[in-house]
Scaffold this active site. Structure first.
Site, PDB file in Angstrom:
ATOM      1  N   GLU A   1     -24.663  27.953  -2.817  1.00  0.00           N
ATOM      2  CA  GLU A   1     -25.482  28.663  -3.973  1.00  0.00           C
ATOM      3  C   GLU A   1     -26.229  27.716  -4.709  1.00  0.00           C
ATOM      4  O   GLU A   1     -27.602  27.958  -5.021  1.00  0.00           O
ATOM      5  CB  GLU A   1     -24.694  29.434  -4.960  1.00  0.00           C
TER       6      GLU A   1
ATOM      7  N   GLU B   1     -17.780  25.916   4.193  1.00  0.00           N
ATOM      8  CA  GLU B   1     -18.082  27.210   3.833  1.00  0.00           C
ATOM      9  C   GLU B   1     -19.108  27.669   4.568  1.00  0.00           C
ATOM     10  O   GLU B   1     -20.285  27.556   4.180  1.00  0.00           O
ATOM     11  CB  GLU B   1     -18.316  27.263   2.347  1.00  0.00           C
TER      12      GLU B   1
ATOM     13  N   HIS C   1     -22.604  23.279  -3.472  1.00  0.00           N
ATOM     14  CA  HIS C   1     -22.150  24.588  -2.926  1.00  0.00           C
ATOM     15  C   HIS C   1     -23.335  25.372  -2.383  1.00  0.00           C
ATOM     16  O   HIS C   1     -24.442  25.058  -2.960  1.00  0.00           O
ATOM     17  CB  HIS C   1     -21.606  25.475  -4.271  1.00  0.00           C
TER      18      HIS C   1
ATOM     19  N   GLY D   1     -18.627  35.476  -0.237  1.00  0.00           N
ATOM     20  CA  GLY D   1     -18.986  36.897  -0.918  1.00  0.00           C
ATOM     21  C   GLY D   1     -19.458  38.045  -0.074  1.00  0.00           C
ATOM     22  O   GLY D   1     -19.667  38.901  -0.739  1.00  0.00           O
TER      23      GLY D   1
ATOM     24  N   SER E   1     -14.696  34.281   1.707  1.00  0.00           N
ATOM     25  CA  SER E   1     -13.815  35.368   1.564  1.00  0.00           C
ATOM     26  C   SER E   1     -12.557  35.330   1.912  1.00  0.00           C
ATOM     27  O   SER E   1     -12.087  36.165   2.618  1.00  0.00           O
ATOM     28  CB  SER E   1     -14.587  36.481   2.821  1.00  0.00           C
TER      29      SER E   1
ATOM     30  N   LYS F   1     -17.554  30.688 -10.315  1.00  0.00           N
ATOM     31  CA  LYS F   1     -19.233  30.771 -10.379  1.00  0.00           C
ATOM     32  C   LYS F   1     -19.573  31.248 -11.850  1.00  0.00           C
ATOM     33  O   LYS F   1     -18.843  30.383 -12.873  1.00  0.00           O
ATOM     34  CB  LYS F   1     -19.587  31.805  -9.661  1.00  0.00           C
TER      35      LYS F   1
ATOM     36  N   ASN G   1     -13.271  28.790  -7.360  1.00  0.00           N
ATOM     37  CA  ASN G   1     -14.858  28.776  -8.065  1.00  0.00           C
ATOM     38  C   ASN G   1     -15.119  30.310  -8.538  1.00  0.00           C
ATOM     39  O   ASN G   1     -15.165  31.215  -8.006  1.00  0.00           O
ATOM     40  CB  ASN G   1     -15.580  28.589  -6.750  1.00  0.00           C
TER      41      ASN G   1
HETATM   42  C1  PEP Z   1     -17.202  30.215  -2.849  1.00  0.00           C
HETATM   43  O1  PEP Z   1     -17.876  30.683  -3.748  1.00  0.00           O
HETATM   44  O2  PEP Z   1     -16.925  28.952  -2.449  1.00  0.00           O
HETATM   45  C2  PEP Z   1     -16.565  31.394  -2.057  1.00  0.00           C
HETATM   46  C3  PEP Z   1     -15.971  30.908  -0.921  1.00  0.00           C
HETATM   47  O3  PEP Z   1     -16.648  32.747  -2.364  1.00  0.00           O
HETATM   48  P1  PEP Z   1     -15.865  33.765  -1.769  1.00  0.00           P
HETATM   49  O4  PEP Z   1     -14.371  33.548  -1.580  1.00  0.00           O
HETATM   50  O5  PEP Z   1     -15.858  34.982  -2.873  1.00  0.00           O
HETATM   51  O6  PEP Z   1     -16.561  34.327  -0.584  1.00  0.00           O
END
Ligand code: PEP
Length: 253
Positions: free
Chosen positions: A100, A170, A98, A176, A216, A12, A10
């Protein structure tokens, strides 16, 4: 039952069309150099880079996904993009709900359900994100939150359609932040999600649905996470932006 793993990136709000072409070509050559992969590789750039991504990925094992989609086909919905438009571009996957989108842009469980139902009327593969916030985990509400999000997302969906859905667990506190769920924490929630699907749609659907972990994921922790029974792949944010690190994660799958 064997489920083909998915490694999805992803991106973003990162990478214009030129940067997208460059990263996808670099990723494809890194994957080839490592001897290919049996995993499905998905890259999800911003809307404006989707065309360039589809073109750059042609002839490789990389599939392209969008990061969001409308629940409508057409009409007075300024700023929205329909699933038909994504399919027309050659996009194969789409991320829905997601964290976000949920926590920054106010997407509700009902909106996630409407988007999912719409996408399942066409050919895109939906990746539906669920996950608890830190206060939920610390307050012992992880199961309740995940249960509600999964049940609401899948409301009104047939068994045939449900088996096409990919779920990404997630935990919001791991996105992040550099903080990852332990492999055991991830597997526990993945089992809960699979049991929930079994209770609602039966064993065949539960055994077929792929459940990804996101939060992460890096080359250094991907192998351990991917080795868990109920983890069928990963959704990667930051570490997918750079072709070499994303290719190293793909190698672990
Ligand atoms: C994501 O944006 O779905 C995500 C898991 O980000 P990150 O791997 O940076 O934590």
């Amino acid at each position: 039952m064997s489920r083909r793993p998915i490694v999805a990136g992803n991106w973003k709000l990162h990478k214009n069309a030129g940067e997208t072409r460059e990263t996808i070509r670099e990723l494809a050559s890194n994957v080839d150099a490592a001897g290919g992969t049996s995993a499905e590789i998905v890259v999800c750039p911003p809307f404006t880079s989707l065309s360039a991504a589809v073109e750059a990925a042609r002839g490789s094992d990389i599939l392209i996904g969008a990061q969001n989609v409308s629940s409508e086909s057409s009409g007075a919905f300024t700023g929205e993009v329909a699933s038909e438009m994504l399919e027309d571009l050659g996009v194969s996957y789409v991320i829905i709900g997601h964290s976000e989108r949920r926590w920054v842009f106010g997407e509700t469980d009902d909106m996630v359900n409407a988007k999912l139902r719409k996408v399942l009327d066409g050919d895109l593969v939906p990746i539906v994100c669920v996950g608890e916030r830190l206060e939920d985990r610390e307050g012992g509400r992880t199961e309740e939150v995940v249960r509600t999000q999964v049940t609401s997302a899948l409301k009104g969906i047939s068994e045939d359609a449900a088996v096409r859905v990919v779920i990404a667990y997630e935990p919001v506190w791991a996105i992040g932040t550099g903080r990852t769920a332990t492999p055991e924490q991830a597997d526990e929630v993945h089992r809960l999600i699979r049991d929930l699907i079994r209770a609602n749609f039966g064993g065949c659907v539960a055994d077929g649905v792929r459940i990804l972990y996101g939060g992460s994921v890096k080359p250094g922790n991907a192998g351990e996470i991917l080795s868990q029974n109920d983890v069928d792949g990963v959704l990667v944010g930051g570490a997918s932006l750079e072709a070499v690190s994303f290719a190293r994660i793909i190698e672990k799958a």
